[in-house]
Enzyme design. Structure first.
Site, short mmCIF file in Angstrom:
data_model
loop_
_atom_site.label_atom_id
_atom_site.label_comp_id
_atom_site.label_asym_id
_atom_site.label_seq_id
_atom_site.Cartn_x
_atom_site.Cartn_y
_atom_site.Cartn_z
N HIS A 16 -72.28 -23.31 -1.57
CA HIS A 16 -71.12 -24.19 -1.70
C HIS A 16 -69.91 -23.62 -0.97
O HIS A 16 -69.55 -22.47 -1.19
CB HIS A 16 -70.82 -24.36 -3.20
CG HIS A 16 -69.78 -25.38 -3.52
ND1 HIS A 16 -68.76 -25.15 -4.40
CD2 HIS A 16 -69.62 -26.65 -3.07
CE1 HIS A 16 -68.02 -26.24 -4.49
NE2 HIS A 16 -68.52 -27.16 -3.70
N GLU A 43 -72.70 -26.05 2.54
CA GLU A 43 -71.84 -27.22 2.39
C GLU A 43 -70.43 -26.78 2.73
O GLU A 43 -70.04 -25.65 2.39
CB GLU A 43 -71.89 -27.72 0.93
CG GLU A 43 -71.01 -28.93 0.65
CD GLU A 43 -69.61 -28.63 0.13
OE1 GLU A 43 -68.87 -29.57 -0.10
OE2 GLU A 43 -69.23 -27.44 -0.01
N ASP A 45 -66.15 -28.48 3.63
CA ASP A 45 -65.26 -29.65 3.56
C ASP A 45 -64.47 -29.78 4.87
O ASP A 45 -63.85 -28.80 5.30
CB ASP A 45 -64.28 -29.45 2.40
CG ASP A 45 -65.00 -29.11 1.10
OD1 ASP A 45 -65.66 -30.00 0.56
OD2 ASP A 45 -64.91 -27.95 0.66
N HIS A 58 -60.57 -27.54 1.83
CA HIS A 58 -60.94 -28.36 0.67
C HIS A 58 -59.79 -29.23 0.18
O HIS A 58 -59.93 -30.44 0.00
CB HIS A 58 -61.44 -27.46 -0.46
CG HIS A 58 -61.84 -28.23 -1.68
ND1 HIS A 58 -60.94 -28.61 -2.66
CD2 HIS A 58 -63.04 -28.71 -2.09
CE1 HIS A 58 -61.58 -29.29 -3.60
NE2 HIS A 58 -62.85 -29.37 -3.28
N GLU A 118 -69.19 -32.23 4.28
CA GLU A 118 -68.51 -33.14 3.35
C GLU A 118 -67.23 -33.64 4.01
O GLU A 118 -66.35 -32.85 4.36
CB GLU A 118 -68.18 -32.46 2.01
CG GLU A 118 -67.61 -33.52 1.07
CD GLU A 118 -67.01 -32.98 -0.23
OE1 GLU A 118 -67.42 -31.92 -0.73
OE2 GLU A 118 -66.10 -33.67 -0.73
O1 G3P Z 1 -70.23 -31.58 -1.81
C1 G3P Z 1 -70.41 -31.09 -3.10
C2 G3P Z 1 -69.12 -30.55 -3.68
O2 G3P Z 1 -68.52 -29.72 -2.74
C3 G3P Z 1 -68.18 -31.65 -4.09
O3 G3P Z 1 -67.04 -31.21 -4.72
O4 G3P Z 1 -64.66 -30.65 -4.81
O5 G3P Z 1 -66.30 -28.86 -4.36
O6 G3P Z 1 -65.79 -30.56 -2.63
P1 G3P Z 1 -65.89 -30.28 -4.09
MG MG Z 2 -67.15 -29.95 -1.07
#
Ligand code: G3P
Ligand code: MG
Length: 249
Positions: A16, A43, A45, A58, A118
């Site tokens: 993550h 993953e 952002d 993020h 993302e």
């Molecule tokens: O993409 C999964 C997760 O990253 C979604 O939540 O807020 O951590 O971007 P967040």
């Molecule tokens: Mg995310």
């Protein structure tokens, strides 16, 4: 009879924000930490700077994860690139920078690591960010064996990504599972539903698979819970705990 499941060329464990808790999120140092811990998918952002450069961040503003202040949407790439995006995490990472999507593409492709990009638009820039991410991903990964999975909480961004590069795989991210999740997956021609891990039950896995979609769950930081979800057949889980929820465990 159940609908056949779409191709899923991705590992079941996803680091993550690149490096989970081990290193500053959404940085190259994070990516290296993820790779060192054996993760084969990240993953991260992605959003647009004021001058339309795709960068990793993020939050809507830079306050939590850098030494700067204010909304990212008002900052040019040159301004964002000057910020320290590592010291907030720990002194060892002082000086880490906000990377561009292009830098991350180069690194992950070279390392043979898969990506979940993302789409995390700055408020008000949903459509243009969805379009920009999809076009950039299509170009940057054109020769890569595995295309990134695009996902977003923003259905506007997802719809724009769909129009811009329909062939890229998409997942709908949801905070809460809507009653009409099937219709929304059809609408955006997604291959997966991406949910909060708290909402996952064996019944949900069955229902999503039965409808012909993959299911992934964020963010799983308890090893026993991770084991359960994987045993139930969840296609992928996102974790921050790279040292305890390991791909080789
Ligand atoms: O993409 C999964 C997760 O990253 C979604 O939540 O807020 O951590 O971007 P967040
Ligand atoms: Mg995310």
């Amino acid at each position: 009879m159940d609908t056949p499941l779409p191709t899923w060329p991705y590992p079941r464990l996803i680091a993550h924000r690149g490096g989970g808790r081990l290193a500053p999120e959404n940085t190259m140092a994070g990516m290296r930490a993820g790779a060192e811990h054996g993760f084969r998918m990240f993953e991260y952002d992605v959003k647009l700077s004021k001058d339309d450069v795709l960068i990793l961040l993020h939050d809507d503003d830079v306050d939590r994860t850098t030494d700067g202040k204010g909304p990212a949407r008002n900052m040019t790439y040159a301004e964002l690139a000057r910020l320290d995006a590592g010291a907030w995490h720990s002194p060892a990472y002082a000086g880490a920078r906000i990377p561009t999507l292009e830098e991350v593409a180069r690194y992950t492709i070279e390392q043979g690591i898969a990506s979940n990009v993302e789409i995390k638009p700055c408020p008000g820039r949903e459509t243009e960010t969805g379009t920009a991410v999809a076009l950039a991903v299509r170009e940057l990964w054109r020769d890569a064996p595995v295309a990134p999975l695009l996902s977003s909480f923003s259905e506007e961004a997802l719809a724009a990504a769909h129009v811009a590069a329909p062939q890229l795989p998409r997942a709908l991210l949801v905070e809460k599972i809507p009653m009409d999740w099937r219709d929304r997956l059809v609408q955006h021609d997604c291959i997966a539903l991406n949910v909060n891990q708290k909402d996952v039950t064996p019944e949900l896995v069955k229902a999503v698979h039965g409808a012909g979609y993959r299911l992934s769950a964020w963010t799983v930081n308890d090893p026993a819970r991770a084991r359960d979800l994987l045993d139930w057949g969840v296609d992928a889980i996102f974790t921050d705990e790279l040292a305890t929820i390991r791909p080789d465990a």
